[in-house]
Write an enzyme that holds these catalytic residues in place. Structure first.
Site, PDB file in Angstrom:
ATOM      1  N   HIS A  37      46.928  82.114  25.392  1.00  0.00           N
ATOM      2  CA  HIS A  37      47.638  82.776  26.481  1.00  0.00           C
ATOM      3  C   HIS A  37      46.812  83.953  27.009  1.00  0.00           C
ATOM      4  CE1 HIS A  37      51.258  85.407  27.769  1.00  0.00           C
ATOM      5  NE2 HIS A  37      51.043  84.510  28.719  1.00  0.00           N
ATOM      6  N   HIS A  79      47.385  89.285  35.523  1.00  0.00           N
ATOM      7  CA  HIS A  79      48.754  88.869  35.276  1.00  0.00           C
ATOM      8  C   HIS A  79      49.751  89.698  36.080  1.00  0.00           C
ATOM      9  CE1 HIS A  79      52.664  89.191  33.177  1.00  0.00           C
ATOM     10  NE2 HIS A  79      52.515  87.890  33.002  1.00  0.00           N
TER      11      HIS A  79
END
Length: 277
Positions: A37, A79
């Site tokens: 991730h 992100h």
């Protein structure tokens, strides 16, 4: 003679392109395993090239990354909507130009050893990626972002391994650019049977489950697998949960600590990927 040489060169060029495409289509991709991730984000600054290189080094089966537009429409990895948390700068990504973003330090927040690391472009990241690891590309934008990323994946020969984790607008943009692009449904809906049905209906290739783990996951996985859809789960770093998820039919588990997950994988019959380029 000159015309003949040009034709011969052009023909050879086409053969190289076609051969590369055929080679890519023949790459054996992981059937199940662990997804890093944002790269190896437990130990490295997330969404940076060092984080991805570390995930590759330990044998990750899949790497997740986040893409959005800068103010001047560069495809940058970040992100958050702002650069505040993961750089020495401040402000919205969409309000900063690529030049401004590249001047930021995106590594020091994670440790002095990462000082000076830049926010990467998607193009730069693709250059270092092996061709036998799944690329889980989370699109943080709408239709124009979806279509732009699809074009880049096709130009770089990554369509066999990259899938776009999308919500409705970015999915529409991606499908407009290519009806064969691999899609992961991220709408989530209620996260239950209706989410599974919607994923099947849209012809997605992946789904992402998240949150509380239910026994119903096993039936969801059966339905999805019958349609050729792979099941991702976000996210955990707990080895006990790893075992439960794989028993329920989840194919790939997203983890923050990819090094520890790959140690568990090796002890449980999931071979790390040996990268090919």
């Amino acid at each position: 003679m000159i015309l003949h040489s040009k034709i011969t060169f052009f023909s050879a060029f086409l053969l190289v392109i076609c051969a590369g495409s055929l080679l890519a289509q023949g790459v054996e991709m992981p059937e199940k395993g662990f997804c890093a991730h944002r790269g190896a984000m437990a130990s490295h600054p997330e969404n940076t090239i060092p984080a991805f290189l570390e995930a590759i080094r330990v044998g990750a089966h899949m790497i997740e990354l986040d893409v959005q537009f800068s103010r001047d429409s560069a495809l940058v990895l970040m992100h958050d909507a702002t650069v505040d948390r993961t750089s020495n700068g401040s402000g919205a990504v969409a309000a900063l130009t690529l030049s401004e973003l590249k001047r930021l330090d995106a590594g020091s927040w994670k440790g002095d050893q990462f000082s000076g690391i830049q926010i990467p472009l998607l193009e730069e990241v693709l250059e270092v990626m092996p061709r036998n690891i799944w690329l889980n590309i989370h699109l943080r934008g709408g239709q124009s972002l979806g279509s732009r990323v699809v074009r880049l994946l096709e130009e770089t020969g990554r369509s066999h391994q990259a899938f776009l984790a999308v919500q409705e607008q970015s999915r529409l943009g991606a499908r407009t650019a290519s009806d064969s692009v691999l899609i992961c449904n991220m709408e989530r809906l209620t996260g239950g049977a209706d989410y599974v049905a919607a994923t099947v209906e849209m012809g997605a290739n992946f789904i992402q489950l998240r949150g509380e783990i239910f026994p119903e996951f096993k039936e969801y996985a059966r339905i999805l697998h019958e349609k050729g859809i792979k099941v991702n789960y976000f996210g955990t770093d707990d080895p006990v949960v790893f075992e439960t998820l794989f028993e329920l039919g989840v194919d790939f588990t997203l983890v923050n600590d990819i090094a520890t997950a790959m140690d568990w994988a090796g002890d449980n019959g999931l071979k790390p990927v040996k990268p090919t380029y």
